[in-house]
Each structure stands twice: as C-alpha cells, then as structure tokens.
Design a protein around this motif. Structure first.
Motif, PDB file in Angstrom:
ATOM      1  N   ALA A   5      -4.438   2.109 -10.987  1.00 25.67           N
ATOM      2  CA  ALA A   5      -5.673   2.583 -10.950  1.00 25.67           C
ATOM      3  C   ALA A   5      -6.680   1.051 -11.187  1.00 25.67           C
ATOM      4  O   ALA A   5      -8.122   0.912 -10.300  1.00 25.67           O
ATOM      5  N   LEU A   6      -6.624   0.335 -11.727  1.00 24.79           N
ATOM      6  CA  LEU A   6      -8.314  -0.628 -11.758  1.00 24.79           C
ATOM      7  C   LEU A   6      -7.335  -1.417  -9.951  1.00 24.79           C
ATOM      8  O   LEU A   6      -9.416  -1.081  -9.965  1.00 24.79           O
ATOM      9  N   ALA A   7      -6.938  -1.549  -9.128  1.00 29.69           N
ATOM     10  CA  ALA A   7      -7.124  -2.002  -8.126  1.00 29.69           C
ATOM     11  C   ALA A   7      -7.562  -0.990  -7.925  1.00 29.69           C
ATOM     12  O   ALA A   7      -7.844  -1.210  -6.326  1.00 29.69           O
TER      13      ALA A   7
ATOM     14  N   ILE B 296      -3.469   0.887  -3.376  1.00 32.20           N
ATOM     15  CA  ILE B 296      -3.437  -0.694  -3.325  1.00 32.20           C
ATOM     16  C   ILE B 296      -2.535  -0.465  -3.997  1.00 32.20           C
ATOM     17  O   ILE B 296      -2.394  -0.269  -4.606  1.00 32.20           O
ATOM     18  N   ILE B 297      -1.306  -1.193  -3.620  1.00 32.70           N
ATOM     19  CA  ILE B 297      -0.566  -1.566  -5.196  1.00 32.70           C
ATOM     20  C   ILE B 297      -0.045  -2.853  -5.145  1.00 32.70           C
ATOM     21  O   ILE B 297       0.306  -3.617  -4.384  1.00 32.70           O
TER      22      ILE B 297
ATOM     23  N   SER C 118       0.874  -1.270  -0.112  1.00 35.48           N
ATOM     24  CA  SER C 118      -0.251  -0.018   0.376  1.00 35.48           C
ATOM     25  C   SER C 118       0.871   1.545  -0.204  1.00 35.48           C
ATOM     26  O   SER C 118       2.017   1.507   0.077  1.00 35.48           O
ATOM     27  N   HIS C 119       0.267   2.839  -0.290  1.00 38.15           N
ATOM     28  CA  HIS C 119       1.339   3.477  -0.465  1.00 38.15           C
ATOM     29  C   HIS C 119       0.244   4.910   0.065  1.00 38.15           C
ATOM     30  O   HIS C 119      -1.161   5.034  -0.666  1.00 38.15           O
ATOM     31  N   THR C 120       0.408   5.796   0.175  1.00 37.94           N
ATOM     32  CA  THR C 120      -0.571   7.061   0.826  1.00 37.94           C
ATOM     33  C   THR C 120       0.580   7.972  -0.351  1.00 37.94           C
ATOM     34  O   THR C 120       1.334   8.376   0.178  1.00 37.94           O
TER      35      THR C 120
ATOM     36  N   ARG D  50       7.447   4.129  -9.453  1.00 37.42           N
ATOM     37  CA  ARG D  50       8.205   4.233  -7.674  1.00 37.42           C
ATOM     38  C   ARG D  50       8.385   2.562  -7.944  1.00 37.42           C
ATOM     39  O   ARG D  50       9.221   1.344  -6.956  1.00 37.42           O
ATOM     40  N   TYR D  51       7.251   2.364  -7.636  1.00 31.93           N
ATOM     41  CA  TYR D  51       6.671   0.814  -7.617  1.00 31.93           C
ATOM     42  C   TYR D  51       6.792  -0.062  -8.456  1.00 31.93           C
ATOM     43  O   TYR D  51       7.441  -1.974  -8.258  1.00 31.93           O
ATOM     44  N   GLY D  52       7.222   0.115  -9.242  1.00 37.58           N
ATOM     45  CA  GLY D  52       7.591  -0.297 -10.943  1.00 37.58           C
ATOM     46  C   GLY D  52       6.179  -1.208 -10.829  1.00 37.58           C
ATOM     47  O   GLY D  52       6.761  -2.679 -11.833  1.00 37.58           O
TER      48      GLY D  52
END
Length: 260
Positions: free
Chosen positions: A98-100, A116-117, A74-76, A89-91
């Motif tokens: 966007a879909l998640a 959510i990443i 996850s990312h804030t 950043r997360y590759g």
C-alpha cells in the motif's frame, strides 16, 4: 565419471548464477566499483540500493562490503483480487505494498491496476529501513509562500505549502527517492508527482503544468520532476507541496526551514 562431470558442471552453473548482476540479491564490492556501476549492472535504481543499505550521498562503497540488492516486482490486479490476497501471494506485508503504491484505502484497488511489489529485504536491510531517520528536505521551488500549513483537529485544513511559480518554472525533487506516481490526478491537483524517500517518507507536488519523470524513476534531490503552472483547481500559477510520513501529512515549514 559421467556423474562427477555433471556435478562439476552444475556447480559451475550455480557459481555463475550467484554472481549474475541481474539476479544476485547480495553483492560483494570489488576493487574500483562504484554504487552507480553496481546499480546499472543490477538493473536496480541506485536510490533503492542506497536506502536498503543505509547509504547516504556521496554513496562511497569499499572493497569487501556486502550490499543488499532489493529486487522489485510488479503485479497486474485480476478481477476479484484483494490487496491482502496479493500480499499473501508475494509474501510481502500488505502495508508495504500500500505504501509503495500510495494506496490509502486497501479496498480501492481495481482490476487491471499495475502494482509495485516492493522487495522483501534481509534482516539487516529491514532494520535500516525501519530506523526512524528523516531525509534532508530542500525547497522544491524558490517562490514566495502563498499559503502555509493549517492543519485542523478534525483532520481538515491545508496539508502542505503553496509556492508562487511562473508558468514554465522548474519544480525540483525535495529529496532523493523513487517516483511512485507521475500523472493526472483528476480531483484537485491536475498533474501530480509523488516521490517515496524510504522509511515511510513521501513528498507530493501538485498543480503542475506537466511532469518530466515517470513512475519508477529514481530521482536525486534538486532534480527536475515537473514544470510549474496552473493545473487542477488552482486559480493562479502555484505549486502545492506536501510531506507525508506513513501517509500522515507533516508540516513542511520546519523541515524546509521556512520563515514563520
């Protein structure tokens, strides 16, 4: 001698880490293991592992079978961050993030938003995830159809099916998946649940009196996800139900086997 001992110790630590159920990304099934047990030890929802490996219910696994274990992060969002920068950043492809998170417009993310990443899956799992398979959708409620699909050429119209409900009725997941959103949608639907079923498929459940699941929860087909009512702009107790594929509304009638 000391160097050799150190090398052996490091090698042993590496073997432990490789088999750590909380960190491993590939698991080799052992005798007596079940997918549920593997998922519990890994701390990853069963539905996510099943989707990544192309497994269908009843999720039978065999000794020696290699399972991909997707690890979700996850990312804030920080002030000034864009979705493209976060994706870099997360590759992870921006479209997958966007879909998640049910993001229609990448420019609408806001500071403080928790994203959510999704895990980047190895090639084998990625091929399975892009296979154009369609989930088996069930009716989320047995009430009569109040309003059916009416999609216009300009993109407007009614993008789902409205079912009659009684206040307090259970609303159930139409197919197995993972909850992407569960909470208040202020514009139209009141309490809303969005479920991701993999391969770009999502379902939406609106006008609920309350939700009974939380974002990130794995759900099975037929499991209760909310309580029916008259939320949002509804003028009577009803359930608004949508099926979407890659963000585009799809007519639910043939997939739910509804009478014309």
């Amino acid at each position: 001698m000391r160097a050799r001992v150190a090398f052996i110790a490091l090698a042993a630590l590496a073997l432990v880490a490789a088999g750590d159920p909380k960190t491993e990304t590939v698991h080799v099934v052992e005798d007596g293991e079940t997918l549920k047990g593997i998922a519990n030890r890994a701390g990853v929802p069963l539905s996510i592992i099943a989707e990544a490996n192309g497994l269908a219910e009843p999720y039978v696994v065999k000794r020696g079978q290699k399972l991909v274990i997707p690890r979700q992060r996850s990312h804030t969002v920080k002030p000034g961050e864009s979705l493209s920068r976060i994706a870099e950043r997360y590759g992870v492809p921006q479209s997958q993030i966007a879909l998640a998170n049910g993001i229609d417009n990448p420019g609408t993310i806001r500071s403080g938003q928790r994203l959510i990443i999704p895990a980047v899956m190895p090639e084998r799992a990625a091929r399975a995830a892009t296979t154009p398979t369609t989930p088996y959708f069930r009716r989320p409620h047995d009430g009569k159809v109040l309003l059916g699909w009416a999609r216009r050429a300009d993109g407007g119209g009614h993008e789902g099916v409205d079912f009659a409900v009684n206040a307090g009725d259970m609303v159930r997941a139409s197919a197995s998946g993972t909850v992407l959103f569960a909470g208040a949608e202020p514009k139209r639907f009141g309490q809303l649940v969005i479920i991701d079923h993999g391969n770009g498929w999502q379902t939406r459940y609106g006008h609920l009196a309350r939700v009974t699941v939380a974002t990130g929860d794995p759900v099975k087909a037929g499991e209760r996800i909310g309580i029916g009512g008259q939320g949002g702009v509804a003028t009577r107790p009803e359930l608004h139900f949508e099926i979407r594929r890659n963000g585009t509304p799809v007519n639910p009638a043939p997939r739910l086997r509804l009478a014309d």
